[in-house]
Design a protein around this motif. Structure first.
Motif, mmCIF file in Angstrom:
data_model
loop_
_atom_site.group_PDB
_atom_site.id
_atom_site.type_symbol
_atom_site.label_atom_id
_atom_site.label_comp_id
_atom_site.label_asym_id
_atom_site.label_seq_id
_atom_site.Cartn_x
_atom_site.Cartn_y
_atom_site.Cartn_z
ATOM 1 N N LYS A 259 42.132 53.762 36.727
ATOM 2 C CA LYS A 259 42.769 53.402 35.512
ATOM 3 C C LYS A 259 42.713 51.716 35.565
ATOM 4 O O LYS A 259 42.400 51.116 34.668
ATOM 5 C CB LYS A 259 44.066 53.624 35.401
ATOM 6 C CG LYS A 259 44.753 53.063 33.843
ATOM 7 C CD LYS A 259 46.099 53.795 33.662
ATOM 8 C CE LYS A 259 46.802 53.193 32.293
ATOM 9 N NZ LYS A 259 48.077 53.742 32.069
ATOM 10 N N LYS A 260 43.109 51.213 36.624
ATOM 11 C CA LYS A 260 42.896 49.778 36.913
ATOM 12 C C LYS A 260 41.406 49.372 36.938
ATOM 13 O O LYS A 260 41.184 48.331 36.335
ATOM 14 C CB LYS A 260 43.683 49.293 38.186
ATOM 15 C CG LYS A 260 43.588 47.686 38.355
ATOM 16 C CD LYS A 260 44.512 47.566 39.613
ATOM 17 C CE LYS A 260 44.825 46.319 39.635
ATOM 18 N NZ LYS A 260 45.811 45.761 40.885
ATOM 19 N N ILE A 261 40.901 49.903 37.356
ATOM 20 C CA ILE A 261 39.154 49.604 37.615
ATOM 21 C C ILE A 261 38.705 49.620 36.072
ATOM 22 O O ILE A 261 37.740 48.960 35.718
ATOM 23 C CB ILE A 261 38.271 50.422 38.477
ATOM 24 C CG1 ILE A 261 38.838 50.155 39.879
ATOM 25 C CG2 ILE A 261 36.888 50.205 38.343
ATOM 26 C CD1 ILE A 261 38.483 48.966 40.413
ATOM 27 N N TYR A 264 38.238 46.911 33.467
ATOM 28 C CA TYR A 264 37.390 45.953 33.394
ATOM 29 C C TYR A 264 36.009 46.135 33.034
ATOM 30 O O TYR A 264 35.219 45.394 32.582
ATOM 31 C CB TYR A 264 37.527 45.299 34.843
ATOM 32 C CG TYR A 264 38.402 44.777 35.463
ATOM 33 C CD1 TYR A 264 38.798 43.350 35.443
ATOM 34 C CD2 TYR A 264 39.293 45.595 36.092
ATOM 35 C CE1 TYR A 264 40.074 42.809 35.891
ATOM 36 C CE2 TYR A 264 40.547 45.018 36.836
ATOM 37 C CZ TYR A 264 40.794 43.596 36.627
ATOM 38 O OH TYR A 264 42.042 43.142 37.228
ATOM 39 N N PHE A 265 35.802 47.424 32.342
ATOM 40 C CA PHE A 265 34.712 47.680 31.773
ATOM 41 C C PHE A 265 34.670 48.559 30.423
ATOM 42 O O PHE A 265 35.582 48.852 29.983
ATOM 43 C CB PHE A 265 33.988 48.964 32.699
ATOM 44 C CG PHE A 265 33.781 48.277 33.972
ATOM 45 C CD1 PHE A 265 32.508 47.910 34.386
ATOM 46 C CD2 PHE A 265 34.675 48.451 35.193
ATOM 47 C CE1 PHE A 265 32.206 47.360 35.648
ATOM 48 C CE2 PHE A 265 34.402 47.965 36.398
ATOM 49 C CZ PHE A 265 33.191 47.334 36.701
ATOM 50 N N PRO A 266 33.633 48.248 29.883
ATOM 51 C CA PRO A 266 33.433 48.867 28.342
ATOM 52 C C PRO A 266 33.799 50.668 28.665
ATOM 53 O O PRO A 266 33.484 51.244 29.478
ATOM 54 C CB PRO A 266 32.147 48.631 27.673
ATOM 55 C CG PRO A 266 31.602 47.632 28.592
ATOM 56 C CD PRO A 266 32.320 47.614 30.001
ATOM 57 N N GLU A 267 34.417 51.027 27.413
ATOM 58 C CA GLU A 267 34.641 52.508 27.615
ATOM 59 C C GLU A 267 33.775 53.630 27.532
ATOM 60 O O GLU A 267 33.620 54.492 28.113
ATOM 61 C CB GLU A 267 35.547 52.800 26.134
ATOM 62 C CG GLU A 267 36.847 52.092 25.948
ATOM 63 C CD GLU A 267 37.433 52.443 24.915
ATOM 64 O OE1 GLU A 267 37.041 53.530 24.193
ATOM 65 O OE2 GLU A 267 38.596 52.152 24.455
ATOM 66 N N ASN A 268 32.381 52.904 27.223
ATOM 67 C CA ASN A 268 31.240 53.829 27.263
ATOM 68 C C ASN A 268 30.465 53.815 28.635
ATOM 69 O O ASN A 268 29.327 54.475 28.823
ATOM 70 C CB ASN A 268 30.185 53.599 26.180
ATOM 71 C CG ASN A 268 29.613 52.056 26.348
ATOM 72 O OD1 ASN A 268 30.352 51.369 27.102
ATOM 73 N ND2 ASN A 268 28.502 51.621 25.483
ATOM 74 N N TYR A 269 31.089 52.961 29.612
ATOM 75 C CA TYR A 269 30.383 52.892 31.036
ATOM 76 C C TYR A 269 30.765 54.330 31.589
ATOM 77 O O TYR A 269 31.968 54.607 31.609
ATOM 78 C CB TYR A 269 30.972 51.723 31.638
ATOM 79 C CG TYR A 269 29.796 50.680 31.470
ATOM 80 C CD1 TYR A 269 29.702 50.164 30.333
ATOM 81 C CD2 TYR A 269 29.533 49.913 32.575
ATOM 82 C CE1 TYR A 269 28.664 49.046 30.299
ATOM 83 C CE2 TYR A 269 28.911 48.875 32.576
ATOM 84 C CZ TYR A 269 28.216 48.425 31.494
ATOM 85 O OH TYR A 269 27.414 47.283 31.297
ATOM 86 N N SER A 270 29.657 54.681 32.417
ATOM 87 C CA SER A 270 29.976 56.043 33.068
ATOM 88 C C SER A 270 30.474 55.412 34.449
ATOM 89 O O SER A 270 30.397 54.391 35.023
ATOM 90 C CB SER A 270 28.762 56.757 33.449
ATOM 91 O OG SER A 270 27.762 55.947 34.185
ATOM 92 N N LYS A 271 30.908 56.419 35.244
ATOM 93 C CA LYS A 271 31.294 56.232 36.954
ATOM 94 C C LYS A 271 30.171 55.524 37.555
ATOM 95 O O LYS A 271 30.324 54.564 38.287
ATOM 96 C CB LYS A 271 31.791 57.468 37.217
ATOM 97 C CG LYS A 271 32.026 57.510 38.783
ATOM 98 C CD LYS A 271 32.760 58.742 39.342
ATOM 99 C CE LYS A 271 33.106 58.415 40.778
ATOM 100 N NZ LYS A 271 33.380 59.940 41.423
ATOM 101 N N THR A 272 29.261 56.028 37.331
ATOM 102 C CA THR A 272 27.829 55.792 38.167
ATOM 103 C C THR A 272 27.634 54.047 37.642
ATOM 104 O O THR A 272 27.196 53.538 38.665
ATOM 105 C CB THR A 272 26.512 56.272 37.772
ATOM 106 O OG1 THR A 272 26.842 57.831 38.236
ATOM 107 C CG2 THR A 272 25.337 55.899 38.700
#
Length: 301
Positions: A259-261, A264-272
Motif C-alpha cells: 500500500k505504501k509503495i 507513489y505510482f499511477p493506479e494503472n501501473y502493474s506490479k511488474t
C-alpha cells in the motif's frame, strides 16, 4: 598525624555508618598495610578509576572513616574481609596503616560478610556478582541452609534480588572467559549468557570463536537452540557458524507494505512496471554512490 600500630580506639558510631556489620562494642586497631592479605578468590575488582581517586582524596583529608574487617592470616598478618578498596586508597594516599576490626571468623562466616559488604555497590560487573553469589551460596550450604531455592533467596536478600535472579547469576560462572567478558561489556545479555552456560566448554569455545570471526552475537532464541542441540549431542562447530550467519542474513530482510509503495505510482501501473521503476531508481542510486566514492578517493590523493 599517623596513628601508632596496634593503637586501640573505642568504636562509637560506626554501626550507623556501616549498617549492622560492625558492633558498637568492638574496637579498632591500626595495622600496617604490608601486613594485609587479600581475601582468597576475592571476586570484586579494585579499579584505580575516578571513584577510587575520590576515595583517595577523602582518605587524605579525613582518614578512613569506616574501618575494614579482617581476620588473622595463616601466613601471618591479616586477611581483609571487608575493605579492599579502602586498603588500596590508603596505599595511593601514601599511608602506612589502616584502621581495622579484627574478628575470629571461619571461612563461611568470612565469605558471607565479604559478599554482603560489597554486593550493594552500583558499579558491580555481572561476573563479579556471579562469583560473589556462588561463594555466598556455597558458604550458606556449608552452614546448613536447607533447600536450593530457600538458600538462593537468602543469598539475594542483602542486594534485594530474588532467588531466581541469584540462580541466573550463578549460572554465569560456568561460562568460558571470552563469553563471560561479552556479558560484562553488554554484548551478550544475561538471559543469553545463562542459556549458553549449559553448553560444554568446547561448545562455548566454538561460539566464542565464531563471534570473534564474524562479529555476530547470538540471540536468545539461538542460544536456546544451541542448548537444545547440545543436550541432544548434535551441536557442532559448523552448526554454530551456520546458525549465527543465518541470523545475519535474516536481519537484512526488508519488507515494504504494498500500500505504501503503490501510493507513489499511477493506479494503472502493474506490479511488474512498479518493480522495474524501483530497480531502475536503485541502479541510479547505486551508480551515484559509486561516483561519490570515486570522487572522495580522488580528493584524498
Amino acid at each position: 598525624m599517623k596513628s601508632k600500630s596496634a593503637q586501640k580506639i573505642k568504636l562509637t558510631s560506626y554501626d550507623e555508618l556501616f549498617g549492622n556489620t560492625i558492633s558498637q562494642s568492638e574496637t579498632v586497631t591500626s595495622v600496617p598495610l604490608d601486613s594485609l592479605h587479600s581475601f582468597k578468590d576475592h571476586p570484586f575488582h579494585v579499579n584505580v578509576d575516578e571513584k577510587m581517586q575520590e576515595t583517595v582524596e577523602s582518605v587524605k583529608k579525613y582518614g578512613v572513616l569506616v574501618p575494614g574487617i579482617v581476620r588473622t592470616h595463616e601466613a601471618g598478618g591479616y586477611e581483609v574481609i571487608a575493605g579492599h578498596r579502602r586498603w588500596k586508597a590508603c596505599e595511593l594516599a601514601g599511608l602506612d596503616e589502616m584502621p581495622v576490626i579484627i574478628r575470629e571468623l571461619d571461612d563461611d562466616e568470612a565469605t558471607i560478610i565479604m559478599v554482603d559488604t560489597n554486593i550493594q555497590r552500583e558499579d558491580i560487573l555481572p561476573s563479579e556478582k556471579a562469583f560473589a553469589y556462588k561463594m555466598k551460596y556455597e558458604a550458606m550450604k556449608h552452614q546448613g541452609s536447607k533447600g536450593d531455592r530457600h538458600t538462593a533467596d537468602e543469598v539475594g536478600e542483602a542486594a534485594g534480588e530474588s532467588g531466581r535472579t541469584v540462580q541466573r547469576y550463578i549460572r554465569l560462572t560456568s561460562l568460558v572467559t571470552e563469553l563471560l567478558q561479552y556479558v560484562d561489556n553488554g554484548r551478550i545479555p544475561m538471559t543469553v549468557g545463562e542459556k549458553l552456560s549449559y553448553l560444554k566448554n568446547e561448545e562455548q569455545n566454538w561460539i566464542a570463536e565464531a563471534i570473534g570471526n564474524s562479529g555476530i552475537f547470538p540471540s536468545k532464541a539461538q542460544a536456546q537452540l544451541f542448548k537444545e542441540l547440545s543436550e541432544n549431542g548434535k551441536l557442532s562447530g559448523t552448526q554454530v557458524y551456520a546458525i549465527l550467519i543465518k541470523k545475519e542474513k535474516e536481519s537484512k530482510n526488508l519488507t515494504i507494505p504494498a500500500k505504501k509503495i503503490s501510493s507513489y505510482f499511477p493506479e494503472n501501473y502493474s506490479k511488474t512496471q512498479i518493480e522495474q521503476v524501483i530497480y531502475s531508481l536503485l541502479e541510479k542510486w547505486k551508480e551515484s554512490k559509486g561516483e561519490e566514492g570515486t570522487k572522495g578517493a580522488e580528493d584524498s590523493v
